[in-house]
Write a protein that holds these residues in place. Structure first.
Motif, PDB file in Angstrom:
ATOM      1  N   GLU A  57     -17.868  53.916  42.041  1.00 34.44           N
ATOM      2  CA  GLU A  57     -17.093  55.132  41.798  1.00 34.44           C
ATOM      3  C   GLU A  57     -17.064  55.467  40.309  1.00 34.44           C
ATOM      4  O   GLU A  57     -17.170  56.638  39.923  1.00 34.44           O
ATOM      5  N   LYS A  59     -19.406  54.721  38.120  1.00 33.58           N
ATOM      6  CA  LYS A  59     -20.737  55.250  37.806  1.00 33.58           C
ATOM      7  C   LYS A  59     -20.870  56.700  38.267  1.00 33.58           C
ATOM      8  O   LYS A  59     -21.417  57.554  37.551  1.00 33.58           O
ATOM      9  N   ARG A  60     -20.344  56.984  39.458  1.00 35.81           N
ATOM     10  CA  ARG A  60     -20.416  58.350  39.985  1.00 35.81           C
ATOM     11  C   ARG A  60     -19.637  59.320  39.096  1.00 35.81           C
ATOM     12  O   ARG A  60     -20.120  60.411  38.765  1.00 35.81           O
ATOM     13  N   LYS A  63     -21.395  59.968  35.793  1.00 37.79           N
ATOM     14  CA  LYS A  63     -22.498  60.929  35.931  1.00 37.79           C
ATOM     15  C   LYS A  63     -21.970  62.366  35.951  1.00 37.79           C
ATOM     16  O   LYS A  63     -22.615  63.282  35.461  1.00 37.79           O
ATOM     17  N   LYS A  64     -20.762  62.539  36.527  1.00 39.89           N
ATOM     18  CA  LYS A  64     -20.147  63.867  36.569  1.00 39.89           C
ATOM     19  C   LYS A  64     -19.460  64.211  35.248  1.00 39.89           C
ATOM     20  O   LYS A  64     -18.888  65.279  35.118  1.00 39.89           O
TER      21      LYS A  64
END
Length: 194
Positions: A57, A59-60, A63-64
């Motif tokens: 989460e 990492k996600r 990225k955002k």
């Protein structure tokens, strides 16, 4: 399968029933410790699964470019790792307590054995009066020396001593096997003769 009795009475049988022996109590405590260790292991595995999800989460979110949320989750990840470390320490402490219980049980068995051994030695000492025995042996030695039998008797005694030593070693091996087999689960006497 619960009864209407209170839990303490069920477990200990202390009021009107038979008191558990120390070995039974130690066995029960070790079972409870193993149960707690398994619960800790389950908690550790659950924390590790949650950590993996949190890392994904983070990492996600990174990225955002949502750094605020990623930072909050990172703090949560650090807290969960510290909690996991505390659980590992608790598990190690439970293992140490379990080993101490095992050691105490073997010490209790050893004390009982030593007490019986002391009783046997006391009984033997009361049966054999050493000063009287020495006096009798000296008298017999003088008489046998006169008769020329002393050399034959000494040889017989030496032969008997070797047989007694072998029998004593066998008895010792049997006793050691009996004492140590519940602790280690395997006979030890064959290695003790080396």
């Amino acid at each position: 399968r619960r009864t209407s009795r209170t839990p303490n009475v069920d477990r200990e049988m202390g009021l009107f029933g038979k008191q558990p022996t120390m070995e039974e109590s130690i066995k029960k405590w070790k079972q409870e410790l193993r149960r707690e260790e398994r619960a800790i292991e389950r908690s550790i595995r659950e924390i590790e699964r949650q950590e993996k999800k949190t890392e994904l989460e983070i990492k996600r979110l990174a990225k955002k470019k949502d750094m605020g949320s990623a930072k909050i989750l990172a703090k949560e990840l650090v807290r969960s790792r510290k909690a996991r470390e505390r659980l590992y320490k608790s598990k190690a402490q439970l293992s140490a307590v379990s080993m101490q219980l095992t050691q105490q049980a073997s010490m209790i068995r050893m004390q009982k054995t030593m007490g019986k051994s002391a009783q046997i030695m006391h009984a033997m000492n009361s049966l054999v009066k050493l000063p009287q025995l020495q006096k009798t042996m000296m008298t017999m030695a003088r008489e046998m020396e006169k008769a020329g039998l002393i050399e034959e008797v000494i040889e017989d005694v030496m032969d008997d001593d070797e047989e007694l030593d072998e029998e004593a070693d066998e008895q010792l091996d049997m006793v050691l096997d009996e004492i140590l087999s519940p602790v280690k689960g395997a006979p030890v006497a064959s290695g003790a003769q080396a």
